[in-house]
Design a protein around this motif. Sequence first.
Motif, PDB file in Angstrom:
ATOM      1  N   UNK A  96      74.950 -18.061 -66.247  1.00 26.40           N
ATOM      2  CA  UNK A  96      75.656 -16.784 -66.089  1.00 26.40           C
ATOM      3  C   UNK A  96      75.928 -16.124 -67.436  1.00 26.40           C
ATOM      4  N   UNK A  97      76.197 -16.898 -68.480  1.00 30.05           N
ATOM      5  CA  UNK A  97      76.381 -16.315 -69.808  1.00 30.05           C
ATOM      6  C   UNK A  97      75.084 -15.702 -70.325  1.00 30.05           C
ATOM      7  N   UNK A  98      73.964 -16.373 -70.091  1.00 27.34           N
ATOM      8  CA  UNK A  98      72.671 -15.816 -70.502  1.00 27.34           C
ATOM      9  C   UNK A  98      72.390 -14.505 -69.775  1.00 27.34           C
ATOM     10  N   UNK A  99      72.700 -14.474 -68.489  1.00 25.31           N
ATOM     11  CA  UNK A  99      72.487 -13.249 -67.715  1.00 25.31           C
ATOM     12  C   UNK A  99      73.374 -12.124 -68.246  1.00 25.31           C
ATOM     13  N   UNK A 100      74.644 -12.421 -68.485  1.00 18.64           N
ATOM     14  CA  UNK A 100      75.574 -11.404 -68.988  1.00 18.64           C
ATOM     15  C   UNK A 100      75.120 -10.868 -70.345  1.00 18.64           C
ATOM     16  N   UNK A 101      74.661 -11.749 -71.213  1.00 11.23           N
ATOM     17  CA  UNK A 101      74.180 -11.312 -72.527  1.00 11.23           C
ATOM     18  C   UNK A 101      72.915 -10.472 -72.407  1.00 11.23           C
ATOM     19  N   UNK A 102      72.019 -10.862 -71.521  1.00 11.82           N
ATOM     20  CA  UNK A 102      70.778 -10.097 -71.336  1.00 11.82           C
ATOM     21  C   UNK A 102      71.067  -8.719 -70.750  1.00 11.82           C
ATOM     22  N   UNK A 103      71.971  -8.646 -69.795  1.00 12.00           N
ATOM     23  CA  UNK A 103      72.343  -7.350 -69.213  1.00 12.00           C
ATOM     24  C   UNK A 103      72.960  -6.456 -70.291  1.00 12.00           C
ATOM     25  N   UNK A 104      73.841  -7.003 -71.096  1.00  9.91           N
ATOM     26  CA  UNK A 104      74.455  -6.216 -72.171  1.00  9.91           C
ATOM     27  C   UNK A 104      73.413  -5.743 -73.173  1.00  9.91           C
ATOM     28  N   UNK A 105      72.485  -6.643 -73.521  1.00  7.29           N
ATOM     29  CA  UNK A 105      71.435  -6.275 -74.474  1.00  7.29           C
ATOM     30  C   UNK A 105      70.567  -5.152 -73.921  1.00  7.29           C
ATOM     31  N   UNK A 106      70.186  -5.276 -72.654  1.00 10.57           N
ATOM     32  CA  UNK A 106      69.333  -4.240 -72.047  1.00 10.57           C
ATOM     33  C   UNK A 106      70.071  -2.909 -71.927  1.00 10.57           C
ATOM     34  N   UNK A 107      71.344  -2.972 -71.577  1.00 11.54           N
ATOM     35  CA  UNK A 107      72.126  -1.744 -71.466  1.00 11.54           C
ATOM     36  C   UNK A 107      72.199  -1.036 -72.811  1.00 11.54           C
ATOM     37  N   UNK A 108      72.490  -1.798 -73.860  1.00  7.93           N
ATOM     38  CA  UNK A 108      72.588  -1.186 -75.184  1.00  7.93           C
ATOM     39  C   UNK A 108      71.230  -0.648 -75.641  1.00  7.93           C
ATOM     40  N   UNK A 109      70.143  -1.315 -75.280  1.00 11.45           N
ATOM     41  CA  UNK A 109      68.810  -0.814 -75.614  1.00 11.45           C
ATOM     42  C   UNK A 109      68.538   0.507 -74.898  1.00 11.45           C
ATOM     43  N   UNK A 110      68.967   0.606 -73.642  1.00  8.12           N
ATOM     44  CA  UNK A 110      68.799   1.861 -72.890  1.00  8.12           C
ATOM     45  C   UNK A 110      69.615   2.988 -73.509  1.00  8.12           C
ATOM     46  N   UNK A 144      72.890  11.926 -68.892  1.00 10.82           N
ATOM     47  CA  UNK A 144      74.293  11.682 -68.609  1.00 10.82           C
ATOM     48  C   UNK A 144      74.559  10.213 -68.871  1.00 10.82           C
ATOM     49  N   UNK A 145      75.779   9.900 -69.221  1.00  9.99           N
ATOM     50  CA  UNK A 145      76.092   8.534 -69.586  1.00  9.99           C
ATOM     51  C   UNK A 145      77.467   8.177 -69.078  1.00  9.99           C
ATOM     52  N   UNK A 146      77.597   6.983 -68.539  1.00 11.95           N
ATOM     53  CA  UNK A 146      78.883   6.449 -68.118  1.00 11.95           C
ATOM     54  C   UNK A 146      79.089   5.124 -68.799  1.00 11.95           C
ATOM     55  N   UNK A 147      80.290   4.846 -69.213  1.00 11.85           N
ATOM     56  CA  UNK A 147      80.571   3.592 -69.880  1.00 11.85           C
ATOM     57  C   UNK A 147      81.126   2.583 -68.893  1.00 11.85           C
ATOM     58  N   UNK A 148      80.617   1.382 -69.018  1.00 12.85           N
ATOM     59  CA  UNK A 148      81.088   0.278 -68.185  1.00 12.85           C
ATOM     60  C   UNK A 148      82.152  -0.473 -68.977  1.00 12.85           C
ATOM     61  N   UNK A 149      83.318  -0.681 -68.380  1.00 13.68           N
ATOM     62  CA  UNK A 149      84.431  -1.310 -69.099  1.00 13.68           C
ATOM     63  C   UNK A 149      84.165  -2.754 -69.452  1.00 13.68           C
ATOM     64  N   UNK A 150      83.165  -3.379 -68.860  1.00 13.89           N
ATOM     65  CA  UNK A 150      82.919  -4.783 -69.161  1.00 13.89           C
ATOM     66  C   UNK A 150      82.358  -4.992 -70.541  1.00 13.89           C
TER      67      UNK A 150
END
Length: 151
Positions: A96-110, A144-150
Amino acid sequence: MDAGKRIDDLLFITNGLADLLEQENAALHSNRLDIVQSLLERKTTLSRAYEIRVFGMKQELEHEQAQYDEVDLANIDRLTEVGQRVAVLIDENEKMLKIALEVSRRFMACVADSAKLAVPGTGAYSASGRTGATTTATQKQAPSMALDETL
């Protein structure tokens, strides 16, 4: 340190670590990274305490095997069960930590890619002699952009 006392301490630490990992996994599952962050210091402390106790036990086993022969077998069985529970929780936690880090990385790349595409032209003369943004750049609109609080 007495072998029975060392086993009791290790059992207490391992139970605490298992409970903490369950809390952290639940927080990761519900995207509550604030809770994960708040558990980090205690997780580190318990992990170090566990490591120190296990290292001490290994040292004692190398020198005094007979001391552990007299330990209550019920405590050793409980320690084995809790150890297996912790192993399963650690595996789940790692995934789950790997998934969370990958999601964050992909979001920031987008976000970074979107920001690069939304940058207006330099205002310099183009090959056609026009100034300002090119037609392709004017057709682009800022996403358009929305920020996710996580994050």
